[in-house]
Design an enzyme around this catalytic site. Structure first.
Site, PDB file in Angstrom:
ATOM      1  N   CYS A 149       0.842  -1.196   0.000  1.00 16.49           N
ATOM      2  CA  CYS A 149       0.000   0.000   0.000  1.00 16.49           C
ATOM      3  C   CYS A 149       0.876   1.244   0.000  1.00 16.49           C
ATOM      4  O   CYS A 149       1.886   1.304   0.703  1.00 16.49           O
ATOM      5  CB  CYS A 149      -0.895  -0.013   1.240  1.00 16.49           C
ATOM      6  SG  CYS A 149      -1.936   1.433   1.439  1.00 16.49           S
ATOM      7  N   CYS A 150       0.490   2.240  -0.814  1.00 14.23           N
ATOM      8  CA  CYS A 150       1.102   3.566  -0.709  1.00 14.23           C
ATOM      9  C   CYS A 150      -0.029   4.581  -0.574  1.00 14.23           C
ATOM     10  O   CYS A 150      -1.134   4.219  -0.162  1.00 14.23           O
ATOM     11  CB  CYS A 150       2.028   3.869  -1.886  1.00 14.23           C
ATOM     12  SG  CYS A 150       1.226   4.041  -3.485  1.00 14.23           S
ATOM     13  N   ALA A 151       0.213   5.823  -0.879  1.00 10.93           N
ATOM     14  CA  ALA A 151      -0.804   6.846  -0.619  1.00 10.93           C
ATOM     15  C   ALA A 151      -2.048   6.661  -1.484  1.00 10.93           C
ATOM     16  O   ALA A 151      -3.174   6.673  -0.989  1.00 10.93           O
ATOM     17  CB  ALA A 151      -0.218   8.237  -0.826  1.00 10.93           C
TER      18      ALA A 151
END
Length: 364
Positions: free
Chosen positions: A96-98
């Site tokens: 997961c990232c932003a």
């Protein structure tokens, strides 16, 4: 490379406590994260700031080139080792990232090149956050029964024992009063809301949930505040009030605030520093309501607290704390709660001792 995601999948991730390898910078993670997330960033705070500045001044290609330059060689290898270990330890996890953009795709591609096929969250943390917010809005529409009662009535324990109960204070890591802090620091507001959403989703998924059982809380629990959608529903909810004998309440408070907190502090810090932390905790709680007590009454109770602590240190007995706890309850906490309850008297649907309220809740 694998991908997952529909709107229902976001909720499923929260319900299952799916491990999330969050590759955002630490500063982003601290502002808000999902309950089962671990932070293994692609870039640290300084690197992220430098890339962000480059992006604004020179565009995306230059920023991407700088990112690859900053995360190269030994730094890249160290981070790859951490991601690889996390993937092997959490084979059912997800990246997961932003926003599901370049950072998670870069890490995913590096892992894939190293022989690890690992999925990512489409839409990233932002999508998960929106799913959590929407879930809370929807689930808060179910009927609510609040458990009320004066300090020491065992409200939290009663809620914890209900299959449809959600322990708001436990999630907030704070017991809601001047003495409410625990040894765990409170989460950021966004992380608290995410944790609450996950807990409500899991509780709802375990049963055919007809109503929620919650503690009668004010808007603030320490530094966290309840989501407005839930708080609004709680102001309209029926209230069951626990009315236990004063002596039983004192026993509970002695166990929770003196015996248990002393044990927790000494366990965390050792005997000497733990004792100092415990003393400071009690004095800080009393000091927080100094203005409401008035200076003279505060000084009297603070002196009694010091005497009680000396007695506890020398004899291991917590009985001396009754000298300041009893008047604090009778002069401050009990009148304050009764005043608050009077303002919503029409919402009270049941009164009884702890066991009676617990039995009544089961019939709802």
């Amino acid at each position: 490379m694998q991908e997952r995601h529909t709107e229902q999948d976001y909720r499923a991730l929260l319900i299952a406590d799916t491990p999330i390898i969050d590759v955002r910078a630490p500063i982003e993670f601290e502002q808000g994260a999902m309950p089962a997330a671990i932070n293994l960033p692609l870039m640290n705070n300084d690197e992220r700031a430098a890339v962000g500045t480059c992006y604004k001044q020179q565009g995306s290609d230059a920023a991407l080139a700088l990112g690859h330059k900053l995360v190269a060689g030994e730094i890249r290898q160290q981070r790859m080792d951490a991601w690889r270990a996390a993937c092997l330890q959490n084979p059912q996890g997800i990246l997961c990232c932003a926003r599901g953009g370049q950072r998670s795709h870069i890490v995913q591609s590096w892992l894939y090149a190293a022989g690890i096929d690992y999925p990512l969250v489409e839409g990233g943390y932002k999508a998960l956050r929106q799913a959590a917010i929407q879930a809370t809005i929807e689930l808060a529409q179910k009927p609510i029964v609040l458990i009320g009662g004066c300090t020491g009535s065992g409200k939290t324990l009663l809620v914890q024992q209900q299959p449809n109960g959600v322990d708001l204070e436990g999630l907030a890591r704070h017991r809601g009063s001047a003495f409410g802090r625990t040894l765990q620091p409170q989460l950021s507001q966004a992380s608290f809301e995410n944790l609450l959403a996950a807990e409500m989703l899991k509780t709802d998924a375990r049963q055919d949930l007809r109503l929620w059982v919650l503690e009668d809380e004010s808007r603030m629990i320490g530094s966290n505040h309840l989501p407005e959608c839930l708080r609004e529903r709680m102001t309209q909810a029926a209230i069951a009030v626990v009315e236990d004998p004063f002596e039983i309440r004192l026993e509970r408070l002695n166990e929770e605030y003196f015996l248990r907190m002393h044990h927790d502090f000494t366990h965390a810090y050792g005997d000497e520093q733990g004792w100092q932390e415990y003393c400071e905790y009690l004095h800080h709680g009393l000091s927080a309501i100094k203005r409401r007590l008035g200076l003279q009454r505060y000084n009297e109770l603070a002196a009694q607290l010091d005497t009680a602590l000396t007695t506890q240190l020398t004899t291991d007995s917590t009985d001396g704390h009754l000298a300041w706890l009893v008047p604090l309850l009778k002069e401050y906490y009990d009148p304050m709660y009764r005043y608050q309850l009077e303002k919503k008297a029409e919402k009270v649907v049941f009164r009884g001792e702890w066991a009676e309220v617990a039995e009544w809740v089961k019939t709802q």
